[in-house]
Design an enzyme around this catalytic site. Structure first.
Site, PDB file in Angstrom:
ATOM      1  N   ASN A   1       0.866  -1.185   0.000  1.00 23.62           N
ATOM      2  CA  ASN A   1       0.000   0.000   0.000  1.00 23.62           C
ATOM      3  C   ASN A   1       0.900   1.232   0.000  1.00 23.62           C
ATOM      4  OD1 ASN A   1      -1.801   2.049   0.474  1.00 23.62           O
ATOM      5  ND2 ASN A   1      -2.407   1.371   2.525  1.00 23.62           N
ATOM      6  N   TRP A   2       0.965   1.873  -1.161  1.00 26.26           N
ATOM      7  CA  TRP A   2       1.877   3.031  -1.276  1.00 26.26           C
ATOM      8  C   TRP A   2       1.357   4.259  -0.559  1.00 26.26           C
ATOM      9  CZ3 TRP A   2       3.382   3.214  -7.227  1.00 26.26           C
ATOM     10  CH2 TRP A   2       4.036   2.013  -7.566  1.00 26.26           C
ATOM     11  N   LYS A   3       0.085   4.259  -0.195  1.00 26.37           N
ATOM     12  CA  LYS A   3      -0.548   5.444   0.400  1.00 26.37           C
ATOM     13  C   LYS A   3      -0.334   6.640  -0.541  1.00 26.37           C
ATOM     14  CE  LYS A   3      -0.148   3.212   4.835  1.00 26.37           C
ATOM     15  NZ  LYS A   3       0.006   3.299   6.282  1.00 26.37           N
TER      16      LYS A   3
ATOM     17  N   HIS B   1      -9.458   1.194   5.039  1.00 24.19           N
ATOM     18  CA  HIS B   1      -8.166   1.383   5.710  1.00 24.19           C
ATOM     19  C   HIS B   1      -8.369   2.329   6.900  1.00 24.19           C
ATOM     20  CE1 HIS B   1      -4.030   2.533   6.497  1.00 24.19           C
ATOM     21  NE2 HIS B   1      -3.682   1.434   5.854  1.00 24.19           N
TER      22      HIS B   1
ATOM     23  N   GLU C   1      -6.731   4.714   7.879  1.00 24.48           N
ATOM     24  CA  GLU C   1      -6.518   6.129   7.545  1.00 24.48           C
ATOM     25  C   GLU C   1      -7.765   6.746   6.903  1.00 24.48           C
ATOM     26  OE1 GLU C   1      -2.773   5.552   5.538  1.00 24.48           O
ATOM     27  OE2 GLU C   1      -1.922   4.977   7.463  1.00 24.48           O
TER      28      GLU C   1
ATOM     29  N   GLU D   1      -5.108  -4.953  10.494  1.00 21.61           N
ATOM     30  CA  GLU D   1      -4.096  -3.920  10.716  1.00 21.61           C
ATOM     31  C   GLU D   1      -4.389  -3.185  12.015  1.00 21.61           C
ATOM     32  OE1 GLU D   1      -2.106  -2.686   6.740  1.00 21.61           O
ATOM     33  OE2 GLU D   1      -3.726  -1.311   7.177  1.00 21.61           O
TER      34      GLU D   1
ATOM     35  N   GLY E   1       2.828   2.155  10.939  1.00 27.61           N
ATOM     36  CA  GLY E   1       3.818   3.231  10.864  1.00 27.61           C
ATOM     37  C   GLY E   1       4.518   3.517  12.180  1.00 27.61           C
TER      38      GLY E   1
ATOM     39  N   SER F   1       3.756  -2.209  10.366  1.00 26.04           N
ATOM     40  CA  SER F   1       5.208  -2.301  10.605  1.00 26.04           C
ATOM     41  C   SER F   1       5.808  -3.642  10.185  1.00 26.04           C
ATOM     42  CB  SER F   1       5.525  -1.982  12.076  1.00 26.04           C
ATOM     43  OG  SER F   1       5.128  -0.654  12.384  1.00 26.04           O
TER      44      SER F   1
ATOM     45  N   GLY G   1       3.051  -1.089   4.303  1.00 24.53           N
ATOM     46  CA  GLY G   1       3.029   0.338   3.994  1.00 24.53           C
ATOM     47  C   GLY G   1       4.430   0.842   3.687  1.00 24.53           C
ATOM     48  N   GLY G   2       5.065   1.445   4.675  1.00 22.08           N
ATOM     49  CA  GLY G   2       6.372   2.088   4.485  1.00 22.08           C
ATOM     50  C   GLY G   2       7.388   1.208   3.758  1.00 22.08           C
TER      51      GLY G   2
HETATM   52  O1  LIG Z   1      -1.114   0.783   6.882  1.00 22.67           O
HETATM   53  C1  LIG Z   1      -0.353  -0.070   6.496  1.00 22.67           C
HETATM   54  C2  LIG Z   1      -0.602  -0.772   5.223  1.00 22.67           C
HETATM   55  O2  LIG Z   1      -1.884  -0.524   4.755  1.00 22.67           O
HETATM   56  C3  LIG Z   1       0.857  -0.457   7.254  1.00 22.67           C
HETATM   57  O3  LIG Z   1       1.755   0.595   7.203  1.00 22.67           O
HETATM   58  P1  LIG Z   1       3.260   0.360   7.723  1.00 22.67           P
HETATM   59  O4  LIG Z   1       3.760  -0.914   7.068  1.00 22.67           O
HETATM   60  O5  LIG Z   1       3.995   1.575   7.258  1.00 22.67           O
HETATM   61  O6  LIG Z   1       3.187   0.210   9.210  1.00 22.67           O
END
Ligand SMILES: O=C(CO)COP(=O)(O)O
Length: 264
Positions: free
Chosen positions: A14-16, A106, A108, A176, A182, A222, A243-244
């Site tokens: 997930n590149w956000k 998600h 977010e 999640e 994050g 993470s 994510g990251g």
């Molecule tokens: O929200 C995430 C994937 O959708 C997870 O993010 P991180 O891997 O950066 O913790």
């Protein structure tokens, strides 16, 4: 390596809100080369990326022209098909762009945009209507965890998200925990397994044993190359939503190839 042969592991990035469409082209090309060079078996571990909407046409063109063995999807979808919904994107448009998946619910979106369980359910229905596989995200906050324990909120969110799903649809679930996203503080594999098992129970209740057995449940929060293998050893964890670490090609490749660097 694959504990349940009915479920192909899925590693999803997930590149956000990162990488514009030019950066996306370079990134996807390099990622595919990196994995091919490493001899990755894409049938054994599926790889998917979730770029921003503005990148999708470029990613589609590249994947199709170069026949890259990567799946891709969007990070959200409208509950509506078309009409006066400024800023929203229809599932019909995503299907035209050959998206296979769409992330829905998600944290977010739920937290920053006040998305409700009802809206998540309507988006899941819309995705299925347009033959997109909804990747449904659920997870508890640190406060939820303290008050209700680990499974209650994700279980309730998944039940709500599946409210309009009646057929044996192809869906993916991602657990999640909000506190792990994050933060560098991932859940333990045991915590992820406990919640994933409870979520599979919801799938059995709502969609039946056969669909529950086939449905992939991912862990997200993470995830790194150093902790992925331990998650993948858990019987109810079928992949990761990253994510990251999905923005770093060597690191993401290493997560995809978790079974190579540690014996799983
Ligand atoms: O929200 C995430 C994937 O959708 C997870 O993010 P991180 O891997 O950066 O913790």
């Amino acid at each position: 390596m694959n504990i349940n042969p009915r479920r192909t592991p899925l590693i999803a990035g997930n590149w956000k809100m990162n990488l514009d469409h030019l950066q996306a082209i370079a990134f996807v090309q390099k990622l595919a080369w990196n994995l091919k060079d490493a001899g990755h078996d894409f049938a054994a571990v599926e790889v998917a990326v979730f770029p921003p909407f503005t990148d999708l046409r470029s990613v589609q063109t590249l994947v199709s022209a170069d026949k890259l063995p990567l799946a891709f999807g969007a990070q959200d979808v409208s509950a509506h098909d078309s009409g006066a919904y400024t800023g929203e994107i229809s599932g019909a448009f995503l299907a035209q762009l050959e998206c296979q998946y769409v992330i829905i619910g998600h944290s977010e979106r739920r937290i920053l945009h006040n998305e409700t369980d009802e809206q998540v359910a309507a988006k899941v229905t819309a995705a299925l209507k347009h033959n997109l596989v909804p990747l449904i995200c659920v997870g508890e906050s640190a406060e939820d965890l303290a008050v209700h324990g680990p499974s209650a909120v994700p279980v309730a969110q998944l039940r709500a998200a599946l409210a309009g799903v009646t057929n044996a649809a192809d869906i993916v679930v991602a657990y999640e925990p909000v506190w792990a996203i994050g933060s560098g503080q991932a859940a333990t594999p045991e915590q992820a397994e406990q919640v994933a098992a409870a979520l599979r129970g919801v799938l059995v209740d709502t969609l039946g044993q056969d669909v529950a057995d086939k449905t992939r449940i991912l862990y997200g929060g993470s995830v790194k190359s150093g902790n992925i293998a331990a998650f993948m050893r858990e019987p109810n964890v079928d992949g990761a939503l990253v994510g990251g670490a999905s923005l770093d090609i060597p690191e993401f490749s290493s997560i995809v190839r978790y079974h190579k660097h540690v014996g799983v």
